[in-house]
Design a protein around this motif. Structure first.
Motif, PDB file in Angstrom:
ATOM      1  N   ARG A 176      33.671 -52.988   8.031  1.00  0.00           N
ATOM      2  CA  ARG A 176      33.488 -54.370   7.587  1.00  0.00           C
ATOM      3  C   ARG A 176      34.382 -55.373   8.308  1.00  0.00           C
ATOM      4  O   ARG A 176      33.990 -56.535   8.467  1.00  0.00           O
ATOM      5  CB  ARG A 176      33.770 -54.483   6.082  1.00  0.00           C
ATOM      6  CG  ARG A 176      32.904 -53.608   5.207  1.00  0.00           C
ATOM      7  CD  ARG A 176      31.504 -54.173   5.061  1.00  0.00           C
ATOM      8  NE  ARG A 176      30.762 -53.455   4.037  1.00  0.00           N
ATOM      9  CZ  ARG A 176      29.917 -52.461   4.275  1.00  0.00           C
ATOM     10  NH1 ARG A 176      29.719 -52.070   5.525  1.00  0.00           N
ATOM     11  NH2 ARG A 176      29.271 -51.853   3.297  1.00  0.00           N
ATOM     12  N   ILE A 177      35.563 -54.959   8.730  1.00  0.00           N
ATOM     13  CA  ILE A 177      36.511 -55.908   9.311  1.00  0.00           C
ATOM     14  C   ILE A 177      36.615 -55.742  10.832  1.00  0.00           C
ATOM     15  O   ILE A 177      36.432 -56.702  11.583  1.00  0.00           O
ATOM     16  CB  ILE A 177      37.908 -55.764   8.659  1.00  0.00           C
ATOM     17  CG1 ILE A 177      37.805 -55.911   7.134  1.00  0.00           C
ATOM     18  CG2 ILE A 177      38.875 -56.803   9.253  1.00  0.00           C
ATOM     19  CD1 ILE A 177      37.189 -57.198   6.637  1.00  0.00           C
ATOM     20  N   LEU A 178      36.874 -54.538  11.304  1.00  0.00           N
ATOM     21  CA  LEU A 178      37.028 -54.344  12.742  1.00  0.00           C
ATOM     22  C   LEU A 178      35.707 -54.458  13.490  1.00  0.00           C
ATOM     23  O   LEU A 178      35.690 -54.506  14.725  1.00  0.00           O
ATOM     24  CB  LEU A 178      37.690 -52.993  13.029  1.00  0.00           C
ATOM     25  CG  LEU A 178      39.103 -52.825  12.456  1.00  0.00           C
ATOM     26  CD1 LEU A 178      39.717 -51.526  12.932  1.00  0.00           C
ATOM     27  CD2 LEU A 178      40.000 -54.008  12.789  1.00  0.00           C
ATOM     28  N   SER A 179      34.609 -54.529  12.753  1.00  0.00           N
ATOM     29  CA  SER A 179      33.301 -54.767  13.359  1.00  0.00           C
ATOM     30  C   SER A 179      33.018 -56.259  13.574  1.00  0.00           C
ATOM     31  O   SER A 179      32.033 -56.611  14.227  1.00  0.00           O
ATOM     32  CB  SER A 179      32.195 -54.169  12.481  1.00  0.00           C
ATOM     33  OG  SER A 179      32.184 -54.805  11.211  1.00  0.00           O
ATOM     34  N   LEU A 180      33.878 -57.121  13.037  1.00  0.00           N
ATOM     35  CA  LEU A 180      33.708 -58.560  13.218  1.00  0.00           C
ATOM     36  C   LEU A 180      34.139 -58.949  14.638  1.00  0.00           C
ATOM     37  O   LEU A 180      34.806 -58.179  15.327  1.00  0.00           O
ATOM     38  CB  LEU A 180      34.547 -59.319  12.181  1.00  0.00           C
ATOM     39  CG  LEU A 180      34.195 -59.056  10.711  1.00  0.00           C
ATOM     40  CD1 LEU A 180      35.170 -59.789   9.794  1.00  0.00           C
ATOM     41  CD2 LEU A 180      32.758 -59.458  10.404  1.00  0.00           C
ATOM     42  N   PRO A 181      33.763 -60.141  15.103  1.00  0.00           N
ATOM     43  CA  PRO A 181      34.167 -60.560  16.449  1.00  0.00           C
ATOM     44  C   PRO A 181      35.684 -60.468  16.641  1.00  0.00           C
ATOM     45  O   PRO A 181      36.463 -60.742  15.718  1.00  0.00           O
ATOM     46  CB  PRO A 181      33.680 -62.009  16.519  1.00  0.00           C
ATOM     47  CG  PRO A 181      32.507 -62.047  15.579  1.00  0.00           C
ATOM     48  CD  PRO A 181      32.867 -61.130  14.451  1.00  0.00           C
ATOM     49  N   ASP A 182      36.104 -60.099  17.842  1.00  0.00           N
ATOM     50  CA  ASP A 182      37.520 -59.867  18.110  1.00  0.00           C
ATOM     51  C   ASP A 182      38.397 -61.066  17.776  1.00  0.00           C
ATOM     52  O   ASP A 182      39.554 -60.915  17.377  1.00  0.00           O
ATOM     53  CB  ASP A 182      37.727 -59.488  19.574  1.00  0.00           C
ATOM     54  CG  ASP A 182      37.400 -58.034  19.859  1.00  0.00           C
ATOM     55  OD1 ASP A 182      37.144 -57.275  18.901  1.00  0.00           O
ATOM     56  OD2 ASP A 182      37.407 -57.654  21.050  1.00  0.00           O
ATOM     57  N   ALA A 183      37.883 -62.259  17.961  1.00  0.00           N
ATOM     58  CA  ALA A 183      38.694 -63.461  17.742  1.00  0.00           C
ATOM     59  C   ALA A 183      38.841 -63.818  16.265  1.00  0.00           C
ATOM     60  O   ALA A 183      39.596 -64.746  15.929  1.00  0.00           O
ATOM     61  CB  ALA A 183      38.085 -64.643  18.491  1.00  0.00           C
ATOM     62  N   THR A 184      38.161 -63.111  15.393  1.00  0.00           N
ATOM     63  CA  THR A 184      38.215 -63.432  13.958  1.00  0.00           C
ATOM     64  C   THR A 184      39.643 -63.339  13.434  1.00  0.00           C
ATOM     65  O   THR A 184      40.327 -62.334  13.622  1.00  0.00           O
ATOM     66  CB  THR A 184      37.317 -62.471  13.147  1.00  0.00           C
ATOM     67  OG1 THR A 184      35.983 -62.533  13.664  1.00  0.00           O
ATOM     68  CG2 THR A 184      37.329 -62.841  11.678  1.00  0.00           C
ATOM     69  N   ARG A 185      40.086 -64.407  12.776  1.00  0.00           N
ATOM     70  CA  ARG A 185      41.410 -64.428  12.175  1.00  0.00           C
ATOM     71  C   ARG A 185      41.355 -63.732  10.818  1.00  0.00           C
ATOM     72  O   ARG A 185      40.475 -64.007  10.005  1.00  0.00           O
ATOM     73  CB  ARG A 185      41.907 -65.861  12.024  1.00  0.00           C
ATOM     74  CG  ARG A 185      42.258 -66.535  13.335  1.00  0.00           C
ATOM     75  CD  ARG A 185      42.390 -68.045  13.188  1.00  0.00           C
ATOM     76  NE  ARG A 185      41.080 -68.664  13.035  1.00  0.00           N
ATOM     77  CZ  ARG A 185      40.808 -69.650  12.172  1.00  0.00           C
ATOM     78  NH1 ARG A 185      41.727 -70.099  11.349  1.00  0.00           N
ATOM     79  NH2 ARG A 185      39.587 -70.156  12.111  1.00  0.00           N
ATOM     80  N   ILE A 186      42.305 -62.845  10.581  1.00  0.00           N
ATOM     81  CA  ILE A 186      42.390 -62.082   9.342  1.00  0.00           C
ATOM     82  C   ILE A 186      43.504 -62.677   8.484  1.00  0.00           C
ATOM     83  O   ILE A 186      44.677 -62.659   8.881  1.00  0.00           O
ATOM     84  CB  ILE A 186      42.669 -60.596   9.610  1.00  0.00           C
ATOM     85  CG1 ILE A 186      41.548 -59.975  10.449  1.00  0.00           C
ATOM     86  CG2 ILE A 186      42.847 -59.836   8.297  1.00  0.00           C
ATOM     87  CD1 ILE A 186      41.856 -58.557  10.926  1.00  0.00           C
ATOM     88  N   TYR A 187      43.120 -63.194   7.314  1.00  0.00           N
ATOM     89  CA  TYR A 187      44.094 -63.748   6.373  1.00  0.00           C
ATOM     90  C   TYR A 187      44.288 -62.737   5.243  1.00  0.00           C
ATOM     91  O   TYR A 187      43.395 -62.506   4.428  1.00  0.00           O
ATOM     92  CB  TYR A 187      43.612 -65.086   5.824  1.00  0.00           C
ATOM     93  CG  TYR A 187      43.626 -66.200   6.852  1.00  0.00           C
ATOM     94  CD1 TYR A 187      44.766 -66.988   7.027  1.00  0.00           C
ATOM     95  CD2 TYR A 187      42.515 -66.456   7.647  1.00  0.00           C
ATOM     96  CE1 TYR A 187      44.793 -68.006   7.971  1.00  0.00           C
ATOM     97  CE2 TYR A 187      42.532 -67.474   8.591  1.00  0.00           C
ATOM     98  CZ  TYR A 187      43.676 -68.245   8.741  1.00  0.00           C
ATOM     99  OH  TYR A 187      43.695 -69.261   9.678  1.00  0.00           O
TER     100      TYR A 187
END
Length: 208
Positions: A176-187
């Motif tokens: 769910r998370i590491l499959s998102l675009p690389d530039a996605t900011r994780i809060y």
């Protein structure tokens, strides 16, 4: 589409990140930790129209300020119902049973799917592991995701609390998370902001 403004408030003895998201005068809160006075004052200071509160999970450091927020604003609270069991578990066993009379509140149960908030698409992601009901909230147009205690900068969430699961947590992060675009900011629920690319490269739990 208006720019999404994100402000972070570090609340309570566990230094929990509470996020105030706003656009065009409207706002939502992601998690409302203990002692939310600074958050409440900021909403008033900016004259924001608060439209909702989204919870990542039901640990007290993430929900301890919800009731105070609802005393000030008439808004809906959204969360998974899968963490209700924590209300029946004692504090000694890492539940919230003794605190329920002070922090309980009504909420609308939601699950994974597409919604719109603040004029933006928002994806509710089912991310169990830290708790069975852990949810994450992804804003694709803004390139950010709010994950609670699922993943932190070069670390992952605890799984030794009631009904936590290490395999589920790691699977949630990978799918769910590491499959998102690389530039996605994780809060995250604690600590600094990170990115998908950073965690792929440096998080020891996911190095190949």
């Amino acid at each position: 589409m208006s720019k999404l403004i994100i402000e972070t408030f570090i609340l309570g003895p566990d230094e929990t990140n509470c996020y105030l998201l706003s656009a065009d005068g409207d706002a939502v809160v992601v998690d409302a930790g203990i002692e939310p006075d600074r958050l409440l004052d900021r909403i008033d200071e900016l004259g924001l129209n608060l439209t909702g509160v989204y919870l990542t999970h039901f640990h007290v450091d993430h929900i301890g300020g919800v009731k105070e927020l609802l005393n000030r604003f008439d808004v809906s609270v959204y969360a998974s119902g899968e963490d209700e069991f924590l209300k029946d578990i004692s504090l000694e066993a890492k539940g919230i049973r003794e605190l329920v009379p002070y922090i309980d509140f009504g909420y609308e149960r939601i699950g994974p799917g597409r919604r719109r908030e603040l004029g933006q698409p928002m994806l509710v992601l089912d991310t169990p592991g830290h708790t069975p009901g852990s949810l994450s909230y992804f804003f694709p147009a803004a390139g950010c995701v709010f994950v609670g205690d699922l993943i932190f900068m070069i670390a992952v969430g605890r799984t030794d609390l009631p009904q936590g699961s290490g395999p589920e947590l790691l699977a949630s992060i990978r799918s769910r998370i590491l499959s998102l675009p690389d530039a996605t900011r994780i809060y995250s629920g604690h600590g600094p902001m990170t990115t998908v690319a950073h965690e792929k490269q440096y998080n020891p739990h996911f190095l190949k």
